[in-house]
Design a protein around this motif. Sequence first.
Motif, PDB file in Angstrom:
ATOM      1  N   TYR A  83       0.976  -1.103   0.030  1.00 47.78           N
ATOM      2  CA  TYR A  83      -0.070  -0.038  -0.006  1.00 47.78           C
ATOM      3  C   TYR A  83       0.953   1.347  -0.019  1.00 47.78           C
ATOM      4  CZ  TYR A  83      -3.329  -3.789   0.956  1.00 47.78           C
ATOM      5  OH  TYR A  83      -4.156  -4.721   0.905  1.00 47.78           O
ATOM      6  N   TYR A  84       0.305   2.224  -0.662  1.00 47.69           N
ATOM      7  CA  TYR A  84       0.935   3.671  -0.697  1.00 47.69           C
ATOM      8  C   TYR A  84       1.084   4.224   0.629  1.00 47.69           C
ATOM      9  CZ  TYR A  84       1.099   3.670  -5.788  1.00 47.69           C
ATOM     10  OH  TYR A  84       1.434   3.263  -7.326  1.00 47.69           O
ATOM     11  N   HIS A 103      -7.419   2.430   5.099  1.00 42.62           N
ATOM     12  CA  HIS A 103      -8.666   2.691   5.258  1.00 42.62           C
ATOM     13  C   HIS A 103      -9.359   1.152   4.660  1.00 42.62           C
ATOM     14  CE1 HIS A 103      -8.928   2.549   0.816  1.00 42.62           C
ATOM     15  NE2 HIS A 103      -8.179   3.518   0.492  1.00 42.62           N
ATOM     16  N   GLY A 150     -10.782  -0.278   2.194  1.00 41.78           N
ATOM     17  CA  GLY A 150     -10.332  -0.911   0.882  1.00 41.78           C
ATOM     18  C   GLY A 150      -8.953  -1.672   1.132  1.00 41.78           C
ATOM     19  N   THR A 195      -8.822  -6.465   1.375  1.00 42.55           N
ATOM     20  CA  THR A 195      -7.783  -7.178   0.528  1.00 42.55           C
ATOM     21  C   THR A 195      -6.882  -8.073   1.671  1.00 42.55           C
ATOM     22  OG1 THR A 195      -7.293  -5.634  -1.023  1.00 42.55           O
ATOM     23  CG2 THR A 195      -6.145  -7.723  -1.344  1.00 42.55           C
ATOM     24  N   ASP A 252       4.361   0.448  -0.142  1.00 44.61           N
ATOM     25  CA  ASP A 252       4.959   0.757  -1.326  1.00 44.61           C
ATOM     26  C   ASP A 252       5.291   2.192  -0.871  1.00 44.61           C
ATOM     27  OD1 ASP A 252       5.591   1.529  -3.932  1.00 44.61           O
ATOM     28  OD2 ASP A 252       3.705   0.985  -4.629  1.00 44.61           O
ATOM     29  N   LEU A 262       6.212  -4.000  -7.563  1.00 46.18           N
ATOM     30  CA  LEU A 262       5.850  -5.394  -8.036  1.00 46.18           C
ATOM     31  C   LEU A 262       7.127  -6.471  -7.712  1.00 46.18           C
ATOM     32  CD1 LEU A 262       4.870  -4.660 -11.581  1.00 46.18           C
ATOM     33  CD2 LEU A 262       3.235  -5.650  -9.828  1.00 46.18           C
ATOM     34  N   ASN A 301       8.310  -6.566  -5.107  1.00 40.21           N
ATOM     35  CA  ASN A 301       8.471  -6.989  -3.675  1.00 40.21           C
ATOM     36  C   ASN A 301       8.024  -8.389  -3.448  1.00 40.21           C
ATOM     37  OD1 ASN A 301       5.731  -7.151  -1.953  1.00 40.21           O
ATOM     38  ND2 ASN A 301       5.160  -6.196  -3.712  1.00 40.21           N
ATOM     39  N   TYR A 302       7.254  -8.705  -4.277  1.00 40.52           N
ATOM     40  CA  TYR A 302       6.614 -10.196  -3.896  1.00 40.52           C
ATOM     41  C   TYR A 302       7.876 -11.355  -4.034  1.00 40.52           C
ATOM     42  CZ  TYR A 302       2.190  -7.860  -5.275  1.00 40.52           C
ATOM     43  OH  TYR A 302       1.246  -7.126  -5.392  1.00 40.52           O
ATOM     44  N   GLY A 352      -6.840  -5.382  -6.112  1.00 48.09           N
ATOM     45  CA  GLY A 352      -8.061  -4.846  -6.349  1.00 48.09           C
ATOM     46  C   GLY A 352      -8.034  -4.697  -8.149  1.00 48.09           C
ATOM     47  N   ASP A 355      -8.262  -1.970  -9.741  1.00 43.23           N
ATOM     48  CA  ASP A 355      -7.623  -0.769 -10.240  1.00 43.23           C
ATOM     49  C   ASP A 355      -6.150  -0.944 -10.424  1.00 43.23           C
ATOM     50  OD1 ASP A 355      -7.139  -1.416  -7.206  1.00 43.23           O
ATOM     51  OD2 ASP A 355      -6.596   0.388  -6.824  1.00 43.23           O
ATOM     52  N   ILE A 356      -5.673  -2.030 -10.242  1.00 35.37           N
ATOM     53  CA  ILE A 356      -4.136  -2.376 -10.572  1.00 35.37           C
ATOM     54  C   ILE A 356      -3.916  -3.559 -11.283  1.00 35.37           C
ATOM     55  CG2 ILE A 356      -3.129  -0.886  -8.692  1.00 35.37           C
ATOM     56  CD1 ILE A 356      -2.808  -3.548  -6.964  1.00 35.37           C
ATOM     57  N   HIS A 386      -0.549  -6.160 -12.848  1.00 39.21           N
ATOM     58  CA  HIS A 386      -0.134  -7.305 -12.454  1.00 39.21           C
ATOM     59  C   HIS A 386      -0.349  -8.498 -13.284  1.00 39.21           C
ATOM     60  CE1 HIS A 386      -0.434  -5.472  -8.319  1.00 39.21           C
ATOM     61  NE2 HIS A 386       0.154  -6.570  -7.777  1.00 39.21           N
ATOM     62  N   HIS A 433     -10.007  -8.702  -7.117  1.00 39.99           N
ATOM     63  CA  HIS A 433     -11.591  -8.452  -6.479  1.00 39.99           C
ATOM     64  C   HIS A 433     -11.747  -6.895  -7.036  1.00 39.99           C
ATOM     65  CE1 HIS A 433     -10.038  -5.630  -3.382  1.00 39.99           C
ATOM     66  NE2 HIS A 433      -9.131  -6.312  -3.397  1.00 39.99           N
ATOM     67  N   PHE A 476     -14.408  -3.461  -6.014  1.00 36.73           N
ATOM     68  CA  PHE A 476     -14.426  -2.342  -5.242  1.00 36.73           C
ATOM     69  C   PHE A 476     -15.231  -2.366  -4.234  1.00 36.73           C
ATOM     70  CE2 PHE A 476     -12.416   0.772  -8.738  1.00 36.73           C
ATOM     71  CZ  PHE A 476     -11.209   0.530  -8.025  1.00 36.73           C
ATOM     72  N   LEU A 477     -15.162  -1.832  -2.859  1.00 38.98           N
ATOM     73  CA  LEU A 477     -16.002  -1.475  -2.091  1.00 38.98           C
ATOM     74  C   LEU A 477     -16.636  -0.130  -2.247  1.00 38.98           C
ATOM     75  CD1 LEU A 477     -14.198  -2.672   1.228  1.00 38.98           C
ATOM     76  CD2 LEU A 477     -15.842  -4.068  -0.297  1.00 38.98           C
TER      77      LEU A 477
HETATM   78  N1  MSP Z   1       0.970   0.570  -4.391  1.00 41.67           N
HETATM   79  C1  MSP Z   1      -0.127   0.257  -5.443  1.00 41.67           C
HETATM   80  C2  MSP Z   1       0.096  -1.268  -5.387  1.00 41.67           C
HETATM   81  C3  MSP Z   1       1.499  -2.036  -5.519  1.00 41.67           C
HETATM   82  S1  MSP Z   1       1.427  -3.810  -5.748  1.00 41.67           S
HETATM   83  C4  MSP Z   1       2.723  -4.206  -6.127  1.00 41.67           C
HETATM   84  C5  MSP Z   1      -1.314   0.846  -4.795  1.00 41.67           C
HETATM   85  N2  MSP Z   1      -1.694   0.964  -3.559  1.00 41.67           N
HETATM   86  S2  MSP Z   1      -2.774   1.699  -2.889  1.00 41.67           S
HETATM   87  O1  MSP Z   1      -2.498   1.830  -1.569  1.00 41.67           O
HETATM   88  O2  MSP Z   1      -3.654   2.525  -3.733  1.00 41.67           O
HETATM   89  O3  MSP Z   1      -3.841   0.196  -2.811  1.00 41.67           O
HETATM   90  C6  MSP Z   1      -4.545  -0.301  -3.796  1.00 41.67           C
HETATM   91  C7  MSP Z   1      -5.383  -1.450  -3.441  1.00 41.67           C
HETATM   92  O4  MSP Z   1      -5.979  -1.252  -2.189  1.00 41.67           O
HETATM   93  C8  MSP Z   1      -6.386  -1.966  -4.363  1.00 41.67           C
HETATM   94  O5  MSP Z   1      -5.617  -2.772  -5.318  1.00 41.67           O
HETATM   95  C9  MSP Z   1      -7.079  -2.841  -3.233  1.00 41.67           C
HETATM   96  O6  MSP Z   1      -6.436  -3.964  -2.880  1.00 41.67           O
HETATM   97  C10 MSP Z   1      -7.168  -2.014  -2.086  1.00 41.67           C
HETATM   98  N3  MSP Z   1      -8.331  -0.949  -2.363  1.00 41.67           N
HETATM   99  C11 MSP Z   1      -8.137   0.265  -2.073  1.00 41.67           C
HETATM  100  N4  MSP Z   1      -9.326   0.831  -2.308  1.00 41.67           N
HETATM  101  C12 MSP Z   1     -10.420  -0.012  -2.368  1.00 41.67           C
HETATM  102  C13 MSP Z   1     -11.638  -0.095  -2.566  1.00 41.67           C
HETATM  103  N5  MSP Z   1     -12.545   0.897  -2.443  1.00 41.67           N
HETATM  104  N6  MSP Z   1     -12.380  -1.259  -2.505  1.00 41.67           N
HETATM  105  C14 MSP Z   1     -11.579  -2.441  -2.726  1.00 41.67           C
HETATM  106  N7  MSP Z   1     -10.389  -2.474  -2.586  1.00 41.67           N
HETATM  107  C15 MSP Z   1      -9.578  -1.312  -2.456  1.00 41.67           C
HETATM  108  O7  MSP Z   1      -2.307   0.738  -5.664  1.00 41.67           O
END
Ligand code: MSP
Length: 501
Positions: free
Chosen positions: A10-11, A17, A19, A23, A48, A228, A230-231, A257, A259-260, A264, A286, A288-289
Amino acid sequence: MSFYITTPIYYVNAQPHLGHAYTIIASDVLARHMRQRGEDVFFLTGTDEHGEPVADAARAQGLEPKELADRNAARFQALAPQLEASNDFFIRTSDEPHMAAVQAVLQRVHDNGHTYKGIYEGWYCPRCADFKVENEILEGNLCPIHEIRLTREQEENWFFRLSTFQQPLEQLYADHPDFVMPEHHYNEARSFIGQGLQDVSLTRARLKWGVPVPWDSSQVFYVWFDALLNYYTALSYARPGENLTTRFWPATYHIIGKDILKFHTVFWPALLMAAELALPHHVFVHGFLLGADGRKMSKSLGNVLDPFEVIDRYGTDALRFYLMRDVAFGGDGAVGMDAVDSRYESELANEYGNLASRTIAMVSRYRDRLVPEAELDPTLAAEFEVLPSQVSALLDCAEPTQALELIWQRVRRLNRYVEERAPWQLAKEPARAAELDQTLASLSEGVRALSVMLHPYMPAATTRLLEALGRSGTAFTAARFGTQNGGATVRALEPLFPKHT
Ligand code: MSP
């Protein structure tokens, strides 16, 4: 068998939050279930920390990127235990060993001839850290996700020859229809590739907050490649003095999610091919909530469900249950406090919680706390017979909502069984003692078996219940109805899901 499951990292430009919690919880349910089955599990989550999203947010707050990263990474690190997540490691992309491993892998990609220097010119969203192609840009040059103005970027940087992986990626998708799940996201990824792939920037020239490019000190890696990886890198240093890579690579599931998806399902496999590394088995995408009003959750719309508020009011188990139950995993779904409240009251308190307390109360009252030994009800036994294998088959395909639905049908079945058998009547007729024994034994055994299956969803409540039933084993072999029969002594149980006034 080894089972390696990951969440996105996560950033750290913002706080955790719902979301993010979502996950983590879904991945944790799968990880815990696989551990129950005795698999060799590794579950990874983390943060991240490089790139514009963090550098820009730090600047806006008058902080150095690392200061902001440290502050917010701590919040994500604290989130995992609050959710009862059983992650085996928490990676931060600012970890030195991660950065060194990123450099080593990408140096190999470079040495293998998959990079070249070129001029990038195009539109860029600093919040997505993503280059946008013309057909996805909204009117007025806005980002389709953040609806903020895109910046025009022109700089000399290193490119990754993504286009040369067009054919190998098409082959991958043809050979592995379950590489991306569920199917509609497989189709989406496949059609993205089918439209023709363009090379992408691998490095950034202007940015300083990132992993330095070993063969060109004027550049850092584009944050998505760093992220990416990191995995893969986590396995090399998660356990001091031990390299887990051969044990766990390639990953079984990347849970993400939608969005990405592009990163992936397109960039990531191509990058791994370029680095001559094995590809993950599955990417599960998956939805979006959404806010209770069906719109995307956002602070400005006031429709955000705060995970910490849910935990404070209803507990972590209830949050986990609610998210896995109310939003079909793989699709979008609206969530809100009213819906949490209604699931909590009707299902957790009235159905499962009540079933548990009735069972224990009746064994205590009618059999002096000793679960009787008796032939288990054959009808119930038949109805429970296939359940564990159905549940594990669904969880093998990352379908926690469907698995939970099947389990819940049996929770309801047991409540009906109590009504049908009316143990309080049987208890009044000494001639029917054997029937009462059978009823109590079957009920206790049913509640126990279901609690083993529910354990990955609600670890705390099921642990308490199993202990009160005098049977604390949670290995999945114990999910079979009939593995235990009588002889246990039950203990008093405080309500698992107390009613709210
Ligand atoms: N840092 C990148 C991901 C890099 S992975 C190698 C990123 N970070 S993020 O903080 O924006 O997190 C995105 C992820 O958070 C989504 O892919 C999902 O898993 C989760 N979600 C964030 N908001 C969400 C919702 N509203 N609903 C469901 N999942 C959501 O993208």
